[in-house]
Design an enzyme around this catalytic site. Sequence first.
Site, PDB file in Angstrom:
ATOM      1  N   CYS A 193     -12.483 -20.570  -8.128  1.00  0.00           N
ATOM      2  CA  CYS A 193     -11.728 -21.098  -7.111  1.00  0.00           C
ATOM      3  C   CYS A 193     -10.515 -20.012  -7.038  1.00  0.00           C
ATOM      4  CB  CYS A 193     -11.176 -22.493  -7.244  1.00  0.00           C
ATOM      5  SG  CYS A 193      -9.914 -22.570  -8.270  1.00  0.00           S
ATOM      6  N   CYS A 218     -13.959 -20.885 -13.711  1.00  0.00           N
ATOM      7  CA  CYS A 218     -13.822 -21.277 -12.293  1.00  0.00           C
ATOM      8  C   CYS A 218     -13.540 -20.140 -11.224  1.00  0.00           C
ATOM      9  CB  CYS A 218     -12.824 -22.707 -12.238  1.00  0.00           C
ATOM     10  SG  CYS A 218     -12.738 -23.246 -10.592  1.00  0.00           S
ATOM     11  N   ASP A 263     -17.668 -40.486  -1.709  1.00  0.00           N
ATOM     12  CA  ASP A 263     -16.667 -39.645  -1.444  1.00  0.00           C
ATOM     13  C   ASP A 263     -15.500 -40.117  -2.385  1.00  0.00           C
ATOM     14  OD1 ASP A 263     -17.168 -42.373   0.127  1.00  0.00           O
ATOM     15  OD2 ASP A 263     -14.783 -42.022   0.138  1.00  0.00           O
ATOM     16  N   ASP A 304     -16.137 -43.082   8.103  1.00  0.00           N
ATOM     17  CA  ASP A 304     -16.455 -44.700   7.948  1.00  0.00           C
ATOM     18  C   ASP A 304     -16.003 -45.491   9.087  1.00  0.00           C
ATOM     19  OD1 ASP A 304     -13.541 -44.584   8.378  1.00  0.00           O
ATOM     20  OD2 ASP A 304     -13.024 -44.650   6.147  1.00  0.00           O
ATOM     21  N   CYS A 330      -7.998 -20.192 -10.077  1.00  0.00           N
ATOM     22  CA  CYS A 330      -8.316 -19.852 -11.170  1.00  0.00           C
ATOM     23  C   CYS A 330      -8.416 -18.280 -11.089  1.00  0.00           C
ATOM     24  CB  CYS A 330      -9.413 -20.528 -11.697  1.00  0.00           C
ATOM     25  SG  CYS A 330      -9.387 -22.209 -11.862  1.00  0.00           S
ATOM     26  N   HIS A 364      -8.485 -26.061  -6.494  1.00  0.00           N
ATOM     27  CA  HIS A 364      -9.370 -26.120  -7.775  1.00  0.00           C
ATOM     28  C   HIS A 364     -10.108 -27.536  -8.134  1.00  0.00           C
ATOM     29  CE1 HIS A 364     -10.503 -25.862 -11.786  1.00  0.00           C
ATOM     30  NE2 HIS A 364     -10.120 -27.007 -11.918  1.00  0.00           N
TER      31      HIS A 364
HETATM   32 ZN   LIG Z   1     -10.342 -23.297 -10.310  1.00  0.00          ZN
END
Ligand SMILES: [Zn+2]
Length: 372
Positions: A303, A301, A263, A89, A306, A332
């Site tokens: 990730c 999920c 963003d 930015d 998870c 996550h």
């Molecule tokens: Zn997750």
Amino acid sequence: MSFDLVATDGEARAGVLHTVHGDVPTPAFMPVGTKGAVRSVDPAELRELGTSILLGNTYHLHFRPGDELVADGGGLHAFMAWDGPILTDSGGFQVFSLRDTLLAVDEVGVTFRSVYDGSPVRFTPEDVARIQANLGSDVAMCLDVCPPALVDRGDLAEAVRLTSAWAARQRVCARAPGQLLFGITQGASDEELRLRSIAEITELDFDGYALGGLSVGEPRDVMFDSVAWAAPALPDEKPRYFMGIGDPEGVLEVVERGVDMFDCVLPTRTARTGSALTSEGRLNLRNSRFARDPRPLDEGCACPACTRFSRAYIRHLANQKELLGLRLLSLHNLRYLLQLTAGAREAIERGTFTAYKAEVLGRLPGAREEVP
Ligand SMILES: [Zn+2]
């Protein structure tokens, strides 16, 4: 050409932004690495989560560690060991949003007190061009004047005028090799002023365009209505960036209206408060109902949080302020928003965005009341 439009579905768009450090499929969510790091997350993990572009803050990196130090270290990519695309930015948002540090705005630039040591500092379009060239980002942003919501119309018109004058000056400044430059439009939700800003900024011909001065405190429906007429007024063949939105509903609403990039610090900020963004709404892990909950944060999920850890364990970590808790929630939450955005892109390509949005929002309880 640095942007290819791949598919449209209504006003929603799927495209590819080409940069020196790789391609960015759009719509794209940009995790925010304010001080050269997405808090607690390794760049290699960001890549695995599906991040294609990061945002770095010119304001903070200019003061700490200093953009010249970063340049001496080979630029921001080398310094932070992230070899993918980076957008920086201009620093303008920090200067204008930290209003008690703002000292003066004049024709040439803006003077403010540094949040680090209180000393007076001046930013001109030429300064922020030099700082971003030192950082070596793939996409640099123009310095703009970003007034708060509900400013009077005369001040808003002056912000539009000065933003255009500054953009014209920054456009001809030296850049890092291959660095793209995006112009920023102002005008808040005032249709006449916003369209004037869009006309003036697009006349200068930048590589992409941002809608600035929204999501600064105005009502959400006013913000979405403004995006609905402002985004399509931008050139079809250039990427469109909405600055500062990252809640699931907000993301889908602006994508539906033709925004390509956005963003937000929401994924890591909510992690710091012990909350998880999930397909069934926001979970506050501090709540005692999770104390013995063996399920993952979000079923399905993939990730790192998870696939291995229970809500009960992450709740315990968050309550004890263990760093691992912050990290797992950040991983996550980032994964959730990146997946949401990737799903939006797939739906646009298939022509099913409306159904995708309805399905996602239908599972989020009270999404409309949940303001970031
Ligand atoms: Zn997750």
